[in-house]
Design an enzyme around this catalytic site. Sequence first.
Site, PDB file in Angstrom:
ATOM      1  N   TRP A 160      13.125   9.659 -32.865  1.00 30.63           N
ATOM      2  CA  TRP A 160      14.246  10.507 -33.286  1.00 30.63           C
ATOM      3  C   TRP A 160      15.571   9.846 -32.954  1.00 30.63           C
ATOM      4  O   TRP A 160      16.524   9.892 -33.747  1.00 30.63           O
ATOM      5  CB  TRP A 160      14.165  11.887 -32.643  1.00 30.63           C
ATOM      6  CG  TRP A 160      13.011  12.699 -33.151  1.00 30.63           C
ATOM      7  CD1 TRP A 160      11.914  13.091 -32.450  1.00 30.63           C
ATOM      8  CD2 TRP A 160      12.826  13.207 -34.484  1.00 30.63           C
ATOM      9  NE1 TRP A 160      11.066  13.805 -33.264  1.00 30.63           N
ATOM     10  CE2 TRP A 160      11.592  13.892 -34.500  1.00 30.63           C
ATOM     11  CE3 TRP A 160      13.591  13.145 -35.657  1.00 30.63           C
ATOM     12  CZ2 TRP A 160      11.106  14.518 -35.656  1.00 30.63           C
ATOM     13  CZ3 TRP A 160      13.099  13.763 -36.807  1.00 30.63           C
ATOM     14  CH2 TRP A 160      11.878  14.437 -36.798  1.00 30.63           C
ATOM     15  N   ASP A 207      20.608  15.110 -27.896  1.00 36.50           N
ATOM     16  CA  ASP A 207      19.629  15.786 -28.742  1.00 36.50           C
ATOM     17  C   ASP A 207      18.587  16.374 -27.796  1.00 36.50           C
ATOM     18  O   ASP A 207      17.798  15.654 -27.203  1.00 36.50           O
ATOM     19  CB  ASP A 207      18.999  14.774 -29.705  1.00 36.50           C
ATOM     20  CG  ASP A 207      17.854  15.378 -30.528  1.00 36.50           C
ATOM     21  OD1 ASP A 207      17.557  16.584 -30.359  1.00 36.50           O
ATOM     22  OD2 ASP A 207      17.264  14.634 -31.335  1.00 36.50           O
ATOM     23  N   LYS A 237      11.139  23.803 -31.771  1.00 36.96           N
ATOM     24  CA  LYS A 237      10.319  23.204 -30.719  1.00 36.96           C
ATOM     25  C   LYS A 237      10.158  24.194 -29.556  1.00 36.96           C
ATOM     26  O   LYS A 237       9.066  24.540 -29.185  1.00 36.96           O
ATOM     27  CB  LYS A 237      10.942  21.894 -30.217  1.00 36.96           C
ATOM     28  CG  LYS A 237      11.258  20.881 -31.304  1.00 36.96           C
ATOM     29  CD  LYS A 237      10.017  20.218 -31.868  1.00 36.96           C
ATOM     30  CE  LYS A 237      10.243  19.473 -33.163  1.00 36.96           C
ATOM     31  NZ  LYS A 237      11.256  18.442 -33.151  1.00 36.96           N
TER      32      LYS A 237
END
Length: 360
Positions: free
Chosen positions: A104, A172, A196
């Site tokens: 990511w 993040d 998530k």
Amino acid sequence: MPERVYNFFAGPATLPYDVVKEASKGVVNFSNMGMSIMEVSHRSAQFDSMFCETQKNMLNIMGLSEDEYAVLFLGGGASTQFCAVPFNFLKNGMTADYVVTGGWAKKAVKEAKFFGDVNIAASSEDANFSYIPKKFNLTPGAAYVHTTSNNTLVGTQMKNFPETGDVPMVCDMSSGFLSRKLDFSKFSLIYAGAQKNIGPAGVVAVIIRRSWADQANKEVPTMLSYATHLGKNSLFNTPPALPVYVVGLVMKWILEQGGLEAVETANVKKAGLLYSYMDDSNGFYRGTAEKDSRSLMNVTFRLPSEELEKKFIAEGAENDLIGLKGHRSVGGCRASIYNAMPYEGVEALVEFMKKFKAAN
Ligand SMILES: *Cc1c(COP(=O)(O)O)cnc(C)c1O
């Protein structure tokens, strides 16, 4: 299928069952309005009260003040923030530092390069991102430093963030958001896709320091500009109403648990059970992350062969232990044990792992 299985998927992921049941009520009749949360106006008083309470509770859980920080609930997922951050804050002629700890983070770098110079302050790609770097090569006067708190695909977690001094830090936090205590005031901008750890897919939470937002680039398309959303308390356009409503229920659930301290204690206990069994399995279940970098959220491991991994995943599912396949980019197995995974779920998984090992 039973009414409920243990869901180890990385995202969308398991939610607290009490939240799911409570949400089902609002899906039928929200706030006693005779309408579903899916039908009410985002300009109604009842919606506004739920929305503001959710923002307040989130900041409260993080120990941040409303004067200093704002919470935005936006569309486009965490992936849109990969470009929104540099669009707003990577100014002409400046460099942004990126700590690259997983797939990511690499995607975030790709977007930043459209806007300016990127310095890779540290990377663990040389070892398939199996560890968190400890040294950071920071650029003096950088526009910002971008980090990832938890690496969903490889199962590592950042414990010590870089000391960035006056340089704003961005994080993040998608896959570890509100899973442990952190000094959130170190960060000038935090973003987290809800699916998530804090809700359903469809909303990304952005927590932004107001004074930094004031310094953003002015020439940013309206919907990607943080100033637009800040100016309208995140109601510039129609917000993802149903996902925000569920995030609101999850915030209440976290407060009922006793806040982040209690949530972290439970997460440490769950992860401890799983990792210690793996480490005692004589190499049958082999953790892929370096021990000091292990994630509390995503536990990644290999079995002696790919055939056994396939069998393990399939038999797990037959035993109502769902989603144990590793991410397609890394293979192997992964058990995501987010806040909402009960201790009993991890116990059931470990029991299954013991039986599987004995039979194979
Ligand atoms: C899942 C994930 C993303 C992407 O989130 P989307 O909401 O699907 O865009 C970004 N970063 C991390 C760390 C993730 O786990």
